[in-house]
Enzyme design. Sequence first.
Site, PDB file in Angstrom:
ATOM      1  N   THR A   1      32.838  32.720  12.216  1.00 34.72           N
ATOM      2  CA  THR A   1      31.995  31.788  12.960  1.00 34.72           C
ATOM      3  C   THR A   1      30.890  31.248  12.057  1.00 34.72           C
ATOM      4  O   THR A   1      30.346  31.998  11.234  1.00 34.72           O
ATOM      5  CB  THR A   1      31.364  32.486  14.175  1.00 34.72           C
ATOM      6  OG1 THR A   1      32.395  33.058  14.973  1.00 34.72           O
ATOM      7  CG2 THR A   1      30.560  31.504  15.019  1.00 34.72           C
ATOM      8  N   ARG A  29      43.235  32.648  23.635  1.00 36.50           N
ATOM      9  CA  ARG A  29      41.930  33.277  23.830  1.00 36.50           C
ATOM     10  C   ARG A  29      40.809  32.292  23.444  1.00 36.50           C
ATOM     11  O   ARG A  29      40.828  31.700  22.381  1.00 36.50           O
ATOM     12  CB  ARG A  29      41.822  34.546  22.972  1.00 36.50           C
ATOM     13  CG  ARG A  29      40.461  35.262  23.061  1.00 36.50           C
ATOM     14  CD  ARG A  29      39.525  34.882  21.941  1.00 36.50           C
ATOM     15  NE  ARG A  29      38.342  35.747  21.910  1.00 36.50           N
ATOM     16  CZ  ARG A  29      37.311  35.545  21.078  1.00 36.50           C
ATOM     17  NH1 ARG A  29      37.318  34.552  20.229  1.00 36.50           N
ATOM     18  NH2 ARG A  29      36.249  36.336  21.106  1.00 36.50           N
ATOM     19  N   VAL A  30      39.857  32.140  24.338  1.00 34.45           N
ATOM     20  CA  VAL A  30      38.677  31.335  24.034  1.00 34.45           C
ATOM     21  C   VAL A  30      37.471  32.246  24.099  1.00 34.45           C
ATOM     22  O   VAL A  30      37.267  32.957  25.079  1.00 34.45           O
ATOM     23  CB  VAL A  30      38.518  30.161  25.029  1.00 34.45           C
ATOM     24  CG1 VAL A  30      37.226  29.406  24.760  1.00 34.45           C
ATOM     25  CG2 VAL A  30      39.714  29.218  24.928  1.00 34.45           C
ATOM     26  N   GLY A  31      36.682  32.243  23.051  1.00 40.95           N
ATOM     27  CA  GLY A  31      35.512  33.123  22.995  1.00 40.95           C
ATOM     28  C   GLY A  31      34.244  32.415  23.419  1.00 40.95           C
ATOM     29  O   GLY A  31      34.267  31.441  24.178  1.00 40.95           O
ATOM     30  N   ASP A  32      33.132  32.913  22.898  1.00 44.75           N
ATOM     31  CA  ASP A  32      31.831  32.403  23.315  1.00 44.75           C
ATOM     32  C   ASP A  32      31.510  31.027  22.751  1.00 44.75           C
ATOM     33  O   ASP A  32      30.777  30.253  23.369  1.00 44.75           O
ATOM     34  CB  ASP A  32      30.743  33.386  22.865  1.00 44.75           C
ATOM     35  CG  ASP A  32      30.743  33.582  21.348  1.00 44.75           C
ATOM     36  OD1 ASP A  32      31.779  34.036  20.825  1.00 44.75           O
ATOM     37  OD2 ASP A  32      29.729  33.267  20.698  1.00 44.75           O
ATOM     38  N   GLY A  53      29.146  36.748  16.679  1.00 44.70           N
ATOM     39  CA  GLY A  53      29.299  38.185  16.945  1.00 44.70           C
ATOM     40  C   GLY A  53      30.468  38.504  17.846  1.00 44.70           C
ATOM     41  O   GLY A  53      31.486  37.805  17.831  1.00 44.70           O
ATOM     42  N   HIS A  54      30.323  39.581  18.609  1.00 44.05           N
ATOM     43  CA  HIS A  54      31.365  39.988  19.555  1.00 44.05           C
ATOM     44  C   HIS A  54      31.410  38.950  20.685  1.00 44.05           C
ATOM     45  O   HIS A  54      30.557  38.938  21.576  1.00 44.05           O
ATOM     46  CB  HIS A  54      31.060  41.362  20.140  1.00 44.05           C
ATOM     47  CG  HIS A  54      31.158  42.473  19.138  1.00 44.05           C
ATOM     48  ND1 HIS A  54      30.207  43.477  19.039  1.00 44.05           N
ATOM     49  CD2 HIS A  54      32.080  42.741  18.192  1.00 44.05           C
ATOM     50  CE1 HIS A  54      30.564  44.319  18.075  1.00 44.05           C
ATOM     51  NE2 HIS A  54      31.693  43.891  17.545  1.00 44.05           N
ATOM     52  N   GLY A  55      32.420  38.107  20.658  1.00 42.30           N
ATOM     53  CA  GLY A  55      32.449  36.956  21.557  1.00 42.30           C
ATOM     54  C   GLY A  55      32.421  37.323  23.029  1.00 42.30           C
ATOM     55  O   GLY A  55      31.679  36.729  23.815  1.00 42.30           O
TER      56      GLY A  55
END
Lengths: 134, 164
Positions: A1, A29-32, A53-55
């Site tokens: 990121t 998968r879609v993260g933050d 970070g951790h999404g």
Amino acid sequence: TVGAVAVDNEGNVACATSTGGVLNKMEGRVGDTPCIGCGGYADNQVGAVSATGHGEANMRVTLARLVLFHMEQGQSVEAASDLSLAYMKSRVGGLGGVVTVDPQGQWAARFSSLQMPWVAAQKDALHYGLYTGE
Amino acid sequence: MLPVVVVHGGASDIPKGRTGKSVSGVRSAARAGYTILQGGGSSMDAVVEAVTQLENNPFFSAGCGSVLNIKGEVEMDAIVMDGKTLGSGAVSAVRNITNPIQLARLVMDKTSHTLLTAEGANQFARSIGVPEVPPESLITEYSRMCWEKDLAANPAECQMWKMG
């Protein structure tokens, strides 16, 4: 990121965040990152944030908006960033980092992960770091 | 009020042999964004330029150099937000766009929506003339090596607590 925040000569703030996601993620998968308030948020009345970070943890606490919430409550850019990262760690066990600015040009680069390469450019000078405390 | 650009290159662990390139990459990106501010450009122009540079730098997991999904393919997400208008644009799961951040900005500038995903995002890109590239062109030797190593070491379903 990767991400960036900025304040221009007119006091306007903006954020941008881009990612390939996480290694071996499920297809679809879609993260933050593309979610407003998670991977980034910008409001001239408060400031701007880009997060990493951790999404999934980031999304559960809407990290970028949480930082700005703390700033609205009177916290500095640095304290608001730290409070939000600490909340994400304690509530959902996630680690990450943020770069944050307010409309006056105060800035912070804070993270709870082991490292996060960051650079701030202001007054013709570069400030940078990789590990905590740099 | 002091103009400023702050850039990050992600919170994931960086192998020791790659830390120097990572720091120099974010330095270059921050300089590029700050040059725009010095020229009277907007904060939006500055952040998009900085992130575009990082997407084009194969040492970062965005754009060219993105980590790979379970099928060994690139799927990228990006967002921009303008603090003046609260305008925002984002894309998700795009596969063959060199600079998703620029496509996200076009979503903000050219549509009434805030997020376009997958094939819809690609259709939008095509409709406004954003060039598509072969997805393989965004895959680096390093990202493929990490994918193969991780695939061999971990069950596919073990995805908790990896960082983007």
